[in-house]
Design a protein around this motif. Structure first.
Motif: not given
Length: 698
Positions: A207-211, A330-332, A342-348
């Protein structure tokens, strides 16, 4: 397609490394709850529904979803969410049919159900097919993780004077080492608790990526206006393009994929088997389908939509030629600040790890239950105590996990030939799930489905599926609904319909002709050479199957031989294997669930409603598997001696982590006190002075 490298900053890498260390330490902590193989594989069958539900979210959403649905969102728009809308109509079959059966029959693997319901031979066939499925699924997981992390790395680097070329396979090997170490020592309890944390993290990150993406573009209206009209459609076109169309997605993901995921994905099945009872499993499944799946559909696909909008507004930032499998990363990277990326990639990676660790744990469970134990029983006569045996199996399970991790890495090679993970995953699902899915579904819901019929289904279905791969034209083309022929991967999606059809075809034919098969067998038995005749049937069937597997003859000849082979196989199955319909269906189909519950308990059911009570506990002498409440407390619980009881630490936020299933023993006079054995104390890991909650199971 454009390939990306060296995305992110040193801050992002620090965040990711900290995450990995934290998750490994967190998972390793729960290894202390692995006292038996039941703990290692099923978490002691003790957890509350909410814990299992969030764990399923991490596993389900982590099933390559961020990469493959973002890729399809980038290519096709909002219709990438279609597959998430296809699961709901199979859930009732699962929660009221398959779930109570797998719990009440006390099976430890799906192949074990096949032996109870049909025969030893069908268990063997199911084991082979299931292991192919599970190891392939692990391979898909590794491929996805590799594709997700590769854009973060430089194309090459030098360490201690040694030059390293960064390749997809090299990266996957390193990932496999990390995952293998983690799961080998954690077990199912570690998987469930790390998935609980990861479930929350990945939903938040998605959801953070969307926002952040909407903020980057300037708001929702600008985002909406940038998207082409085609991207705003909720469903794909009926049969076009061949790479993503409604009819193909329905049969591949909605039917073969969804039923396969619910009914034969041992990782998911074991997650439900870790629930403290069937009702908790039903709550977890219902919550997941009603609340979490719609949210998950947005979470996993929005990076593709944002990527499409950015590629239109500013193609130099996100080129339209970007590799779809890289679009999430790429988008992140584009929309995030250092550290956040880094946090988003950790979540992925957390989501992907959830899938892989679950599957590895499940594959080891199948190995122990369906290969290790039968082989050991056959090869050795040494008598061991159950504790010695369990310790040895726990070690074997950990070794098996390492081996399956290695095999999973090998399967990445063929999957990496597909243009995207979505195509690879789709082909995998449509090819490996139909035979077992058909056999499980009919085994549970069709009492007339016999042992000979399931063998005919598996052998004949697989034979015609192989022929479909050799001759997509005309075999699969008949079912194509007008989808175009792709020479490199012909009828990838619609192949699921063809495969399901041929398996169901043999299932129905062989079931409805059972009486005729028995008459033929009786007639053959009257011959002096009946054993020789039947042995020749088996040998001829094997030769025909090899001719089909290696495509030695022409299509018409192979097609006719397939039906002859199935005929001989079902006759031989009726001749060599005794099948008692009443014995093999009692408590093993959806029509006899009450009987299954009685088998589970071992006596008549006590279905009187009682209270949950809170009690203090004391240790008793002796190791018998009973616990003792006061007469008044048993009256409040509507319990009798011999009923099943579940006791757990009264702190609800533990979700049943400290708990044990056992049996009511003779009552005493001390109200509010339960006497437990030392074994119960160690198994439940109860804490002195802490209250327990007790409830009657049945």
């Amino acid at each position: 397609m454009e390939v990306h490298h060296s995305l992110g900053t040193s801050t992002d890498w620090i965040v990711m490394v900290i995450y990995f260390i934290a998750i490994m330490v967190f998972g390793s902590y729960f290894s202390k709850y692995n006292r038996t193989t039941t703990d290692f594989f099923f978490g002691g069958r003790r957890f509350a529904w909410w814990l299992i539900a969030m764990s399923i979210v991490a596993t389900g959403v982590g099933s390559h979803s961020f990469i493959k649905y973002s890729a399809k969102g980038f290519e096709a728009g909002f219709s990438s969410t279609m597959t998430y809308m296809n699961d709901w109509f199979f859930v009732p079959f699962f929660i009221f049919g398959w779930l109570p059966i797998i719990v009440y029959t006390r099976i430890r693997s799906i192949p074990e159900y096949f032996e109870k319901r049909f025969s030893v031979l069908t268990r063997f066939l199911a084991t082979v097919l299931l292991l192919f499925y599970m190891i392939g699924y692990v391979g898909i997981g590794f491929l996805t993780m590799g594709k997700a992390i590769l854009p973060l790395l430089p194309p090459e680097f030098t360490l201690f004077g040694i030059h390293f070329q960064v390749t997809l396979m090299g990266l996957i090997i390193v990932i496999a080492l990390i995952v293998g170490i983690y799961i080998t020592y954690g077990g199912q309890t570690a998987v469930i608790f790390t998935d609980l944390a990861q479930g929350f993290i990945l939903i938040f990150a998605g959801m953070l990526v969307f926002v952040l993406g909407l903020d980057y573009l300037g708001g929702f209206k600008i985002f909406w206006d940038l998207l082409p009209t085609e991207w705003k459609l909720p469903l794909a076109h009926f049969n076009d393009p061949p790479g993503f169309n409604f009819v193909g997605i329905f049969w591949q993901d909605g039917v073969a994929g969804s039923v396969g995921f619910l009914f034969m994905n041992m990782g998911l099945v074991m997650r439900f088997m870790a629930c403290k009872n069937v009702d908790e499993g039903r709550k977890a499944a219902t919550f997941n389908i009603l609340f979490m799946l719609p949210i998950s559909a947005v979470v996993v696909g929005n990076a593709g939509w944002i990527g499409k909008a950015i590629s239109i507004a500013n193609p130099s930032v996100v080129p339209p030629t970007t590799n779809p499998d890289s679009i999430f990363v790429v988008v992140a990277n584009v929309i995030s600040h250092p550290g956040v990326f880094g946090f988003i990639m950790a979540a992925l990676t957390a989501a992907l790890m959830s899938t892989v660790d679950t599957l590895l744990n499940a594959t080891a469970a199948v190995y122990i239950n369906d290969i290790h134990r039968p082989l050991k029983k056959w090869l050795t006569k040494k008598v061991q105590t159950w504790k010695e045996e369990d310790r040895q199996e726990l070690l074997s399970a950990r070794i098996a996990t390492v081996i399956f991790t290695f095999l999973g890495v090998l399967t990445v090679i063929p999957f990496s030939k597909f243009p995207t993970v979505y195509e690879a995953h789709g082909y995998f699902h449509s090819t490996l799930t139909p035979p077992l899915v058909t056999a499980i579904f009919l085994g549970v819901f069709w009492k007339r489905y016999t042992n000979a019929a399931v063998i005919g289904t598996l052998v004949g279905g697989v034979a015609l599926m192989i022929m479909g791969m050799y001759y997509p034209r005309p075999l699969i083309e008949i079912f194509s609904h007008g989808t175009a022929y792709e020479p490199n991967h012909p009828y990838t999606y619609i192949g699921a319909l063809y495969n399901l059809f041929v398996c169901a075809l043999f299932a129905v034919i062989t079931t409805l002709t059972t009486k005729q098969q028995v008459k033929i067998v009786e007639k053959i038995r009257q011959s002096e050479n009946h054993r020789l005749i039947m042995s020749s049937f088996v040998v001829t069937s094997i030769i025909i199957f090899l001719l089909i597997a290696f495509n030695v003859l022409s299509l018409p000849v192979l097609f006719i031989l397939t039906f002859i082979m199935v005929g001989m196989v079902v006759i031989a199955a009726n001749y060599f294997i005794k099948y008692d319909e009443e014995e093999k269906t009692d408590g093993l189909t959806v029509w006899s669930i009450k009987k299954a519950k009685e088998y589970f308990k071992g006596s008549k059911l006590n279905e009187r409603e009682g209270e949950k009570i809170k009690v203090h506990w004391k240790l008793k002498e002796g190791e018998d598997d009973t616990i003792h409440f006061s007469k008044n407390d048993m009256k409040r619980m509507a319990a009798e001696v011999g009923d099943l009881v579940y006791i757990s630490d009264a702190r609800k936020y533990l979700g049943g982590l400290k708990s044990v299933h056992t049996v009511y023993g003779e009552p005493h006079e001390e109200d509010g006190i339960v006497y437990i054995s030392n074994e119960h104390f160690e198994q439940g890991q109860f804490i002195k002075g802490k209250l327990l909650t007790a409830e009657k199971e049945m």
